[in-house]
Every structure is written in C-alpha cells, then in structure tokens.
Design a protein around this motif. Structure first.
Motif, PDB file in Angstrom:
ATOM      1  N   GLN A 186      38.936 120.496  44.163  1.00  0.00           N
ATOM      2  CA  GLN A 186      38.296 121.519  43.293  1.00  0.00           C
ATOM      3  C   GLN A 186      39.197 122.421  42.544  1.00  0.00           C
ATOM      4  O   GLN A 186      39.081 123.009  41.506  1.00  0.00           O
ATOM      5  N   GLN A 226      39.232 123.391  38.774  1.00  0.00           N
ATOM      6  CA  GLN A 226      39.389 124.649  38.281  1.00  0.00           C
ATOM      7  C   GLN A 226      40.954 124.936  37.101  1.00  0.00           C
ATOM      8  O   GLN A 226      40.723 125.797  36.452  1.00  0.00           O
ATOM      9  N   THR A 227      41.945 124.346  37.763  1.00  0.00           N
ATOM     10  CA  THR A 227      43.066 124.691  37.044  1.00  0.00           C
ATOM     11  C   THR A 227      42.911 124.169  35.737  1.00  0.00           C
ATOM     12  O   THR A 227      43.604 124.529  34.781  1.00  0.00           O
ATOM     13  N   ASP A 286      35.577 134.787  30.397  1.00  0.00           N
ATOM     14  CA  ASP A 286      36.217 134.114  31.378  1.00  0.00           C
ATOM     15  C   ASP A 286      36.546 132.828  30.590  1.00  0.00           C
ATOM     16  O   ASP A 286      35.948 131.893  30.231  1.00  0.00           O
ATOM     17  N   GLY A 310      37.788 130.185  31.684  1.00  0.00           N
ATOM     18  CA  GLY A 310      37.484 128.893  32.520  1.00  0.00           C
ATOM     19  C   GLY A 310      36.094 128.505  32.220  1.00  0.00           C
ATOM     20  O   GLY A 310      35.323 127.281  32.546  1.00  0.00           O
ATOM     21  N   GLN A 311      35.333 129.345  31.328  1.00  0.00           N
ATOM     22  CA  GLN A 311      33.809 128.917  30.861  1.00  0.00           C
ATOM     23  C   GLN A 311      33.925 128.815  29.357  1.00  0.00           C
ATOM     24  O   GLN A 311      33.930 129.988  28.711  1.00  0.00           O
ATOM     25  N   ALA A 331      40.127 123.412  34.294  1.00  0.00           N
ATOM     26  CA  ALA A 331      39.196 124.088  33.314  1.00  0.00           C
ATOM     27  C   ALA A 331      39.711 125.392  32.569  1.00  0.00           C
ATOM     28  O   ALA A 331      39.508 125.684  31.377  1.00  0.00           O
TER      29      ALA A 331
END
Length: 258
Positions: free
Chosen positions: A102, A106-107, A59, A61-62, A109
């Motif tokens: 948020q 998220q974008t 992922d 984003g992580q 991230a």
C-alpha cells in the motif's frame, strides 16, 4: 499582466522555496497544498499580498482534487506560464511486508498519477496559447535504485520517463516539458534520513538554480551538478560492484518507524 506560476506541494521545502523565488522574479502565484493554513501564515510572514497570490486546497493523491484546483486556477487567474508538479512523498518500503504494498500504491498515486493529473487541465489551454512550461520534479533517486527505497526510486524513475514522453508529445505545440532531478536538498523530507547525504543543498539555493533552468528552456537538469556526475557514474557501474557498495546501507524510514 504579470506571469503566473502554479506550484503543488507549496506548503514547505522545495515548493515553498520555488514560490518565493518566483515571487521575487515578479510572477503571480497559484499555490496548492493540503495544509493551506501553513501557506497563508508563510505569505503573511513574507509580506506577500493576496493580490499576487491565490491558495488552492487539494490532495494531489486524489486526481479529481488536483484537477478541480487546476480548473479553479484557470477560472480565477488564467492560464499559468509555468506549472510545477512538485508535490511528492518518500516512504521506505520492504516488499516482504504485505502492508508496504500500500505504501507503493500511495507513493505512485502522489508522485506519478498526481503529476499527470496536475498537468492535465493546463495542456489544452497552453496549446491554444502556443506557450507554457510543465515542470516535473523527479530525483536522482530515479536514476538508480537504492535498497529500502523501492517505491520512491521506482516512482521517480517513472517521473523521468513520463516527462520525457510528454516532452515529445507537446514540443510542436510550443509547450516545454522540464524534468528537474534534485539531489539531496535540506527539507523536512530529508532531515530524518539516517544515511549520509553528499552535496546537501539548501532549498533556497536549489530554487534559484531550478528557476534559471526552467526560464532558460532546459529540458532536463540535475541539481546540484555534482549529483548528476555521481548519478551517471553509478549508472555505469556493473551491477555486482554497485550492489556491494550499497550492501548494509541504512534504509529509509518505513511507516511503522515514522
């Protein structure tokens, strides 16, 4: 040994098209996505063997997730010749709505922190080897803001600035940092857009031009070139004229509209 390319967001769209283009050029593939089963099905359909390709689940984003995938690649396949940070998301936002903050987090991230985390593990090995290419997929949307696209436009402007900074840092080490700015490309990310998309390009045609730009050692490329001309012209427009041109323009779907 055949050269190696590492591509994030490889399960569809631009990432998948780039994977096929690099495969046809004789590169080994290291493909990253959350939906690894889709990549596996695609490899079977394209008759691409496991000997020339490995799939990594991550992922983007992580940061720890994509960094772990990069380390796996280094251990299993070696140092890539090309790393393409392609994974990205595009969601409309309205700053007046609290929950959309948020969306921006998220974008960033995925599109920004995720890109830096993708590159991180490969920089020292590339420096030691004295060669390599790090490719950031930005967007013409990063050149000038669009109503309703605050998160996406800001993130892609950040990608352009980040890659330019990184290019200056790594040039002396023999590592080329490439910024690719797609215009409108026919992918699942754009197919639900509710506004006109001039110079819409098929993903396969985009991948061919991006491949050529990367292999030629380019530092910055807008694809298709017509969108580069449009983006530069828009950048030169006075704010008052630009704002009037975009007044009433349909906006990107927000999360609640997906």
């Amino acid at each position: 040994m055949e050269k190696l390319v590492f591509i994030t967001g490889a399960s569809s769209g631009i990432g998948q098209a780039l994977a096929l283009r690099y495969h046809r050029a004789g590169f080994r593939l290291a493909l990253v996505a959350r939906r690894t089963e889709i990549i596996q099905s695609w490899l079977e359909a394209e008759n691409i063997s496991g000997d020339s390709c490995k799939i990594y689940n991550a992922d983007v984003g992580q940061p720890e997730s994509i960094q772990a995938a990069a380390i796996q690649c280094l251990n299993q396949q070696g140092v890539p010749d090309v790393v393409i940070a392609n994974a990205g998301i595009s969601i409309g936002m309205d700053t007046a709505i609290a929950s959309d903050i948020q969306v921006m987090a998220q974008t960033f991230a995925v599109n920004n922190i995720g890109m830096a985390a993708t590159f991180q593990a490969f920089i020292r090995p590339m420096e030691q080897r004295g060669s390599g290419a790090l490719v950031g997929i930005a967007s013409v949307a990063g050149i000038r803001g669009l109503p309703g696209h605050g998160a996406y436009c800001a993130s892609k402007a950040g990608v352009i600035g980040y890659c330019e900074s990184l290019r200056g840092e790594l040039r002396a080490a023999g590592i080329n940092v490439v910024t690719i700015c797609p215009g409108y490309i026919d992918t699942p990310l754009t197919q639900r857009n509710r506004y006109g998309m001039p110079f819409l390009m098929q993903a396969e045609a985009f991948a061919d031009k991006a491949f050529n730009a990367i292999q030629s050692g380019a530092s910055y490329k807008v694809i298709p070139w017509q969108m580069g001309f449009v983006a530069k012209a828009m950048r030169l427009l006075p704010n008052g004229i630009y704002d009037k041109l975009l007044q009433g323009r349909p906006r990107k779907h927000r999360v609640s509209e997906e």
